[in-house]
Design a protein around this motif. Sequence first.
Motif, PDB file in Angstrom:
ATOM      1  N   VAL A 174       0.832  -1.362   0.029  1.00 47.87           N
ATOM      2  CA  VAL A 174      -0.030  -0.049   0.087  1.00 47.87           C
ATOM      3  C   VAL A 174       0.958   1.382   0.081  1.00 47.87           C
ATOM      4  CG1 VAL A 174      -1.668   1.280   1.320  1.00 47.87           C
ATOM      5  CG2 VAL A 174      -2.016  -1.220   0.999  1.00 47.87           C
ATOM      6  N   ALA A 175       2.015   1.179   0.896  1.00 51.69           N
ATOM      7  CA  ALA A 175       2.752   2.358   0.860  1.00 51.69           C
ATOM      8  C   ALA A 175       3.462   2.644  -0.599  1.00 51.69           C
ATOM      9  CB  ALA A 175       3.853   2.323   1.942  1.00 51.69           C
ATOM     10  N   GLY A 176       3.960   1.693  -1.122  1.00 45.33           N
ATOM     11  CA  GLY A 176       4.817   1.594  -2.353  1.00 45.33           C
ATOM     12  C   GLY A 176       4.064   1.765  -3.438  1.00 45.33           C
ATOM     13  N   GLY A 177       2.847   1.520  -3.454  1.00 43.86           N
ATOM     14  CA  GLY A 177       1.618   1.952  -4.678  1.00 43.86           C
ATOM     15  C   GLY A 177       1.557   3.296  -4.437  1.00 43.86           C
ATOM     16  N   THR A 178       1.163   3.724  -3.265  1.00 47.10           N
ATOM     17  CA  THR A 178       0.770   5.125  -2.986  1.00 47.10           C
ATOM     18  C   THR A 178       2.036   5.976  -3.378  1.00 47.10           C
ATOM     19  OG1 THR A 178      -0.332   4.698  -1.110  1.00 47.10           O
ATOM     20  CG2 THR A 178       0.369   6.936  -1.182  1.00 47.10           C
ATOM     21  N   TYR A 179       3.172   5.608  -3.235  1.00 45.20           N
ATOM     22  CA  TYR A 179       4.285   6.390  -3.726  1.00 45.20           C
ATOM     23  C   TYR A 179       4.438   6.585  -5.378  1.00 45.20           C
ATOM     24  CZ  TYR A 179       9.100   8.092  -4.500  1.00 45.20           C
ATOM     25  OH  TYR A 179      10.506   8.649  -4.854  1.00 45.20           O
ATOM     26  N   LEU A 180       4.118   5.137  -5.755  1.00 39.55           N
ATOM     27  CA  LEU A 180       4.162   5.411  -7.442  1.00 39.55           C
ATOM     28  C   LEU A 180       3.052   5.928  -7.951  1.00 39.55           C
ATOM     29  CD1 LEU A 180       4.805   1.259  -8.002  1.00 39.55           C
ATOM     30  CD2 LEU A 180       6.339   3.034  -8.224  1.00 39.55           C
ATOM     31  N   ILE A 181       1.867   6.051  -7.607  1.00 39.85           N
ATOM     32  CA  ILE A 181       0.669   6.947  -7.718  1.00 39.85           C
ATOM     33  C   ILE A 181       1.029   8.295  -7.663  1.00 39.85           C
ATOM     34  CG2 ILE A 181      -1.607   7.621  -7.312  1.00 39.85           C
ATOM     35  CD1 ILE A 181      -2.257   4.813  -6.538  1.00 39.85           C
ATOM     36  N   HIS A 182       1.887   8.522  -6.590  1.00 38.11           N
ATOM     37  CA  HIS A 182       2.097  10.129  -6.545  1.00 38.11           C
ATOM     38  C   HIS A 182       3.274  10.625  -7.518  1.00 38.11           C
ATOM     39  CE1 HIS A 182       4.170  13.565  -4.696  1.00 38.11           C
ATOM     40  NE2 HIS A 182       5.361  13.089  -4.677  1.00 38.11           N
ATOM     41  N   ILE A 183       4.322   9.368  -7.851  1.00 33.57           N
ATOM     42  CA  ILE A 183       5.224   9.875  -9.046  1.00 33.57           C
ATOM     43  C   ILE A 183       4.593   9.895 -10.314  1.00 33.57           C
ATOM     44  CG2 ILE A 183       7.165   8.752 -10.314  1.00 33.57           C
ATOM     45  CD1 ILE A 183       7.978  10.156  -7.562  1.00 33.57           C
ATOM     46  N   GLY A 184       3.491   9.138 -10.474  1.00 33.90           N
ATOM     47  CA  GLY A 184       2.885   9.320 -11.693  1.00 33.90           C
ATOM     48  C   GLY A 184       2.256  10.379 -11.864  1.00 33.90           C
ATOM     49  N   LEU A 185       1.199  10.841 -10.920  1.00 38.76           N
ATOM     50  CA  LEU A 185       0.352  12.041 -11.212  1.00 38.76           C
ATOM     51  C   LEU A 185       1.311  13.287 -11.335  1.00 38.76           C
ATOM     52  CD1 LEU A 185      -2.118  11.445  -8.325  1.00 38.76           C
ATOM     53  CD2 LEU A 185      -2.517  11.018 -10.910  1.00 38.76           C
ATOM     54  N   LYS A 186       2.446  13.192 -10.652  1.00 37.86           N
ATOM     55  CA  LYS A 186       3.231  14.353 -10.858  1.00 37.86           C
ATOM     56  C   LYS A 186       4.012  14.235 -12.279  1.00 37.86           C
ATOM     57  CE  LYS A 186       7.671  16.154  -8.332  1.00 37.86           C
ATOM     58  NZ  LYS A 186       8.565  15.961  -7.532  1.00 37.86           N
ATOM     59  N   MET A 187       4.449  13.555 -12.721  1.00 41.63           N
ATOM     60  CA  MET A 187       4.720  13.491 -14.145  1.00 41.63           C
ATOM     61  C   MET A 187       3.443  13.721 -14.909  1.00 41.63           C
ATOM     62  SD  MET A 187       6.802   9.920 -14.458  1.00 41.63           S
ATOM     63  CE  MET A 187       7.360   9.928 -16.168  1.00 41.63           C
ATOM     64  N   TRP A 188       2.447  13.279 -14.675  1.00 42.42           N
ATOM     65  CA  TRP A 188       1.279  13.625 -15.569  1.00 42.42           C
ATOM     66  C   TRP A 188       1.080  15.314 -15.628  1.00 42.42           C
ATOM     67  CZ3 TRP A 188      -2.608  11.256 -18.476  1.00 42.42           C
ATOM     68  CH2 TRP A 188      -3.780  11.926 -19.004  1.00 42.42           C
ATOM     69  N   ARG A 189       1.001  15.843 -14.215  1.00 42.74           N
ATOM     70  CA  ARG A 189       0.527  17.314 -14.115  1.00 42.74           C
ATOM     71  C   ARG A 189       1.617  18.040 -14.818  1.00 42.74           C
ATOM     72  NH1 ARG A 189      -0.519  15.558  -8.752  1.00 42.74           N
ATOM     73  NH2 ARG A 189       1.496  16.592  -8.127  1.00 42.74           N
ATOM     74  N   HIS A 190       3.091  17.538 -14.775  1.00 43.25           N
ATOM     75  CA  HIS A 190       4.068  18.522 -15.241  1.00 43.25           C
ATOM     76  C   HIS A 190       4.410  18.060 -16.669  1.00 43.25           C
ATOM     77  CE1 HIS A 190       4.860  20.249 -11.536  1.00 43.25           C
ATOM     78  NE2 HIS A 190       4.640  19.465 -10.675  1.00 43.25           N
ATOM     79  N   ALA A 191       3.585  17.297 -17.279  1.00 43.78           N
ATOM     80  CA  ALA A 191       4.028  17.004 -18.773  1.00 43.78           C
ATOM     81  C   ALA A 191       3.984  18.252 -19.518  1.00 43.78           C
ATOM     82  CB  ALA A 191       2.966  16.276 -19.339  1.00 43.78           C
ATOM     83  N   ALA A 192       3.243  19.332 -19.496  1.00 42.37           N
ATOM     84  CA  ALA A 192       3.406  20.431 -20.314  1.00 42.37           C
ATOM     85  C   ALA A 192       4.398  21.579 -19.751  1.00 42.37           C
ATOM     86  CB  ALA A 192       1.938  21.199 -20.292  1.00 42.37           C
ATOM     87  N   ASP A 193       5.157  21.282 -18.599  1.00 49.58           N
ATOM     88  CA  ASP A 193       6.109  22.203 -18.212  1.00 49.58           C
ATOM     89  C   ASP A 193       7.548  22.181 -19.210  1.00 49.58           C
ATOM     90  OD1 ASP A 193       4.179  22.451 -16.165  1.00 49.58           O
ATOM     91  OD2 ASP A 193       5.834  21.756 -14.655  1.00 49.58           O
ATOM     92  N   PRO A 194       8.085  23.118 -19.280  1.00 53.21           N
ATOM     93  CA  PRO A 194       9.421  23.113 -20.063  1.00 53.21           C
ATOM     94  C   PRO A 194      10.422  22.246 -19.156  1.00 53.21           C
ATOM     95  CG  PRO A 194       9.198  25.170 -18.975  1.00 53.21           C
ATOM     96  CD  PRO A 194       7.997  24.743 -18.668  1.00 53.21           C
ATOM     97  N   LEU A 195      11.470  21.693 -20.102  1.00 57.00           N
ATOM     98  CA  LEU A 195      12.430  20.823 -19.268  1.00 57.00           C
ATOM     99  C   LEU A 195      13.167  21.646 -18.375  1.00 57.00           C
ATOM    100  CD1 LEU A 195      13.857  19.031 -22.539  1.00 57.00           C
ATOM    101  CD2 LEU A 195      12.386  18.020 -20.524  1.00 57.00           C
ATOM    102  N   PRO A 196      13.362  21.104 -17.074  1.00 57.83           N
ATOM    103  CA  PRO A 196      14.107  21.734 -15.879  1.00 57.83           C
ATOM    104  C   PRO A 196      15.465  22.052 -16.323  1.00 57.83           C
ATOM    105  CG  PRO A 196      13.734  19.619 -15.520  1.00 57.83           C
ATOM    106  CD  PRO A 196      13.146  19.720 -16.746  1.00 57.83           C
ATOM    107  N   GLU A 197      16.118  23.328 -16.077  1.00 57.10           N
ATOM    108  CA  GLU A 197      17.443  23.532 -16.310  1.00 57.10           C
ATOM    109  C   GLU A 197      18.232  23.123 -15.175  1.00 57.10           C
ATOM    110  OE1 GLU A 197      18.183  27.581 -17.079  1.00 57.10           O
ATOM    111  OE2 GLU A 197      16.771  27.853 -18.524  1.00 57.10           O
ATOM    112  N   GLY A 198      19.288  22.342 -15.494  1.00 60.41           N
ATOM    113  CA  GLY A 198      20.138  21.627 -14.453  1.00 60.41           C
ATOM    114  C   GLY A 198      19.613  20.576 -13.909  1.00 60.41           C
ATOM    115  N   GLY A 199      18.872  19.859 -14.593  1.00 57.30           N
ATOM    116  CA  GLY A 199      18.447  18.488 -13.947  1.00 57.30           C
ATOM    117  C   GLY A 199      17.236  18.395 -13.159  1.00 57.30           C
ATOM    118  N   ASN A 200      16.692  17.489 -12.766  1.00 60.61           N
ATOM    119  CA  ASN A 200      15.459  17.314 -11.917  1.00 60.61           C
ATOM    120  C   ASN A 200      15.929  16.825 -10.533  1.00 60.61           C
ATOM    121  OD1 ASN A 200      13.004  16.664 -10.708  1.00 60.61           O
ATOM    122  ND2 ASN A 200      12.053  15.741 -12.435  1.00 60.61           N
ATOM    123  N   PRO A 201      15.993  17.361  -9.264  1.00 66.20           N
ATOM    124  CA  PRO A 201      16.411  16.668  -8.246  1.00 66.20           C
ATOM    125  C   PRO A 201      15.914  15.466  -7.858  1.00 66.20           C
ATOM    126  CG  PRO A 201      15.223  18.667  -7.726  1.00 66.20           C
ATOM    127  CD  PRO A 201      15.384  18.732  -9.212  1.00 66.20           C
ATOM    128  N   GLY A 202      14.352  15.169  -8.360  1.00 67.47           N
ATOM    129  CA  GLY A 202      13.606  13.941  -7.987  1.00 67.47           C
ATOM    130  C   GLY A 202      14.269  12.886  -8.843  1.00 67.47           C
TER     131      GLY A 202
END
Length: 202
Positions: free
Chosen positions: A80-108
């Motif tokens: 449950v904890a791991g699945g929740t984390y994966l959902i969080h990562i997936g939703l984060k990628m979905w929400r930021h799909a339209a954002d420009p590429l980060p400069e200097g890398g993505n700390p995550g």
Amino acid sequence: MLNITLDQLALFVATLTAAILSPGPGVIAVSQGAFSLGRRSALAYGWGLALGASFWCLFALLGLTALFRIAPWTLIAMKVAGGTYLIHIGLKMWRHAADPLPEGGNPGMGFAGGIALNMSNPKPALFYSAVLLSIFPALLAPMDKGAIYLTALSVELFFYTALALLMALPVLRKRYHAAKFWIDRGAGLAIAALGASLILRH
């Protein structure tokens, strides 16, 4: 002196390779990271993924799956904890799909992020336990366990390094830039779906 044979280690490598080649959250994430951030960031992330995956082999060798059998709720809680984390990562990628590429890398998507992502899914512990029991003797000496762990780590490192280098090729990155929104949306949806599956199928 090792009690396990080279034939047993070769079979272990073949079985592990076949399992790694089936797409999971780590494969999706390191591919997307290589597309968007390039080789250096993707390698750090991939090495973190490899180390995180190898930890499940280590935990299996140390008897984690015995804990799962004795107290099944611990496995459910981890899923449950791991699945929740994966959902969080997936939703984060979905929400930021339209954002420009980060400069200097993505700390995550650094080394620690790779470890965290592959540690979020406890299913490899069960896989490693089943494989270890089917290939190697029931009683393993410390040196045997060390050899098995180093073999697993080597296979994981080789795979994620090769994947990061391949996906960071300029021709693939150029195609990614042309379709970033849809690739990020697809990757985010796939990771979130894997997280939901982890929770629902416990």
